[in-house]
Write a protein that holds these residues in place. Structure first.
Motif, mmCIF file in Angstrom:
data_model
loop_
_atom_site.group_PDB
_atom_site.id
_atom_site.type_symbol
_atom_site.label_atom_id
_atom_site.label_comp_id
_atom_site.label_asym_id
_atom_site.label_seq_id
_atom_site.Cartn_x
_atom_site.Cartn_y
_atom_site.Cartn_z
ATOM 1 N N ASN A 290 32.260 12.830 -5.806
ATOM 2 C CA ASN A 290 33.435 11.957 -5.837
ATOM 3 C C ASN A 290 33.137 10.624 -6.534
ATOM 4 O OD1 ASN A 290 36.139 11.473 -5.214
ATOM 5 N ND2 ASN A 290 35.692 10.597 -3.208
ATOM 6 N N ILE A 291 32.430 10.697 -7.660
ATOM 7 C CA ILE A 291 32.017 9.479 -8.357
ATOM 8 C C ILE A 291 33.210 8.757 -8.982
ATOM 9 C CG2 ILE A 291 30.498 8.557 -10.167
ATOM 10 C CD1 ILE A 291 28.731 11.058 -9.684
ATOM 11 N N LYS A 292 34.247 9.496 -9.331
ATOM 12 C CA LYS A 292 35.444 8.854 -9.881
ATOM 13 C C LYS A 292 36.050 7.880 -8.873
ATOM 14 C CE LYS A 292 36.703 12.610 -13.041
ATOM 15 N NZ LYS A 292 37.706 13.658 -13.361
ATOM 16 N N LYS A 293 35.971 8.218 -7.602
ATOM 17 C CA LYS A 293 36.475 7.300 -6.576
ATOM 18 C C LYS A 293 35.649 6.020 -6.555
ATOM 19 C CE LYS A 293 39.336 7.980 -4.013
ATOM 20 N NZ LYS A 293 40.790 7.621 -4.044
ATOM 21 N N ALA A 294 34.329 6.160 -6.741
ATOM 22 C CA ALA A 294 33.477 4.964 -6.814
ATOM 23 C C ALA A 294 33.886 4.088 -7.994
ATOM 24 C CB ALA A 294 32.012 5.371 -6.935
ATOM 25 N N LEU A 295 34.282 4.715 -9.103
ATOM 26 C CA LEU A 295 34.734 3.952 -10.261
ATOM 27 C C LEU A 295 36.061 3.248 -9.980
ATOM 28 C CD1 LEU A 295 33.854 6.482 -13.109
ATOM 29 C CD2 LEU A 295 32.531 4.490 -12.360
ATOM 30 N N ASP A 296 36.935 3.921 -9.213
ATOM 31 C CA ASP A 296 38.190 3.271 -8.797
ATOM 32 C C ASP A 296 37.891 2.025 -7.973
ATOM 33 O OD1 ASP A 296 39.542 5.376 -10.010
ATOM 34 O OD2 ASP A 296 39.864 6.464 -8.124
ATOM 35 N N VAL A 297 36.928 2.162 -7.074
ATOM 36 C CA VAL A 297 36.525 1.031 -6.240
ATOM 37 C C VAL A 297 35.967 -0.099 -7.096
ATOM 38 C CG1 VAL A 297 34.859 0.257 -4.489
ATOM 39 C CG2 VAL A 297 36.098 2.419 -4.169
#
Length: 379
Positions: A216-223
């Motif tokens: 779920n690295i895309k979520k980390a990028l959203d953050v």
């Protein structure tokens, strides 16, 4: 104690490819001092530090099962293997090989399940998608790649990563008897040294295998996108590689980040852990994540989504890390800001993180449990 030869069976034996591989290699080196000598069977990435006579390449997904069985039996016999330790492979072909081995030998088989049983049974993907996959498999006669419960019948012990996983595994997979089930935590493979907090930089770190469904690295990028709007000092470093690397990299371009850098494959993340002050984990699920333990060993304060039950074995919210409500971007940003804006609290939590791992997850502590366990299997 008598001399014991064990065989690790896993996807890869290169310890730079993932946490499971680092665990196997660390255990192999530790056990050798106790006359427990390790051999390896693997399907993917090789490792030059393992001599040719101690390894064999076997693909338990694609190769013919009769040929696999013959090759495995020959390797086991030739090297006088007493115990097999399987790292997360549970195909029908490997079960066939185990049944054939048991017909001709008294070999002991230990299966290590390096996953969260809840997430493996009910993944984070949508119900609709899971239903489509199930219908397709049924119509085309496709069996699941992993038969995690069925393989219990073919092994002597089934090792889960946390005591909290035993009841959920038994319930979800309808395991009638829990006699074979046990829990063993993972060790941290690095030698312990107290972290030098003076060298810590304004760096947030992610070390992950690029498998988006889980990590779920895309979520980390959203953050990080939201965080950058509120902070202009800190940087995010992302190390790792995998099948979804290019996809995640492309996703990141829409944000035009100022302080986010992708590092690619990392041979040894030790220096990155030493440098970083905060560790991000946004996984949808984990078993017993090695990168989290490694980060804590080096005084990186973890900020983690509350998406796997073994997290409670590792992180105490507010003491040695911060646990965030799953998938909330705003609450994750708030947690990061809480740490970057309070250096004293961050230092206290960094020390607590190190102490936690030093107490529970050293190779000596976990390795000694394996020494006793393996010797008991031979009684």
């Amino acid at each position: 104690m008598k001399e014991i030869n064990i065989l690790f069976i896993e996807d890869n034996i290169d310890p730079t490819t993932g946490g499971v591989e680092r665990v196997s290699w660390a255990l192999a080196n530790y056990l050798d001092a106790y006359d427990i000598h390790s051999y390896f069977a693997f399907a993917g990435y090789d490792f030059k530090d393992v001599s040719e006579e101690r390894k064999i390449k076997l693909n338990f997904y694609k190769d013919d099962q009769a040929i696999l069985s013959e090759k495995l039996s020959d390797f086991v016999s030739r090297n006088k293997i007493s115990i097999i330790i399987v790292q997360n492979i549970a195909t029908d072909k490997i079960r066939y090989c185990f049944r054939k081995l048991r017909e001709t030998s008294n070999i002991k088989i230990i299966y290590c399940f390096h996953r969260n049983p809840v997430s493996s049974k009910l993944s984070s993907i949508s119900r609709y998608y899971r239903f489509k996959v199930a219908v397709y498999n049924l119509l085309h006669g496709i069996k699941p790649r992993y038969n995690f419960a069925e393989i219990v019948e073919d092994v002597d012990k089934y090792v889960l990563l946390s005591p909290s996983y035993i009841p959920s595994f038994s319930k979800l997979y309808k395991v009638k008897s829990t006699e074979k089930l046990m829990a063993m935590q993972n060790p941290v493979p690095f030698a312990f040294e107290e972290p030098d907090l003076k060298v810590k930089e304004k760096t947030v770190l992610i070390i992950a295998r690029f498998e988006e469904q889980q990590k779920n690295i895309k979520k980390a990028l959203d953050v990080w996108h939201k965080f950058e709007q509120k902070n202009s000092d800190w940087q995010l470093l992302i190390g790792g590689y995998g099948e979804d690397y290019e996809d995640v990299l492309k996703y990141s371009q829409k944000y035009n980040f100022q302080r986010c850098k992708f590092l690619g494959k990392i041979e040894n993340p030790r220096e990155l852990y030493k440098q970083a002050s905060i560790y991000m984990m946004t996984s949808r699920y984990e078993g017993y994540p090695m990168t989290l333990l490694e980060a804590m060993e080096f005084g990186c304060v973890p900020v983690v989504y509350n998406t796997f039950t073994s997290l409670q074995d590792i992180v105490e919210d507010g003491k040695n890390g911060l646990i965030v409500k799953p998938y909330s971007v705003s609450k994750y940003v708030d947690a990061l800001l809480e740490l970057v804006n309070n250096s004293e609290k961050r230092k206290e939590m960094a020390i607590a993180a190190y102490q936690k791992v030093k107490t529970s997850n050293t190779i000596e502590a976990i390795g000694n449990q394996w020494v006793q366990f393996l010797n008991s299997m031979m009684d």
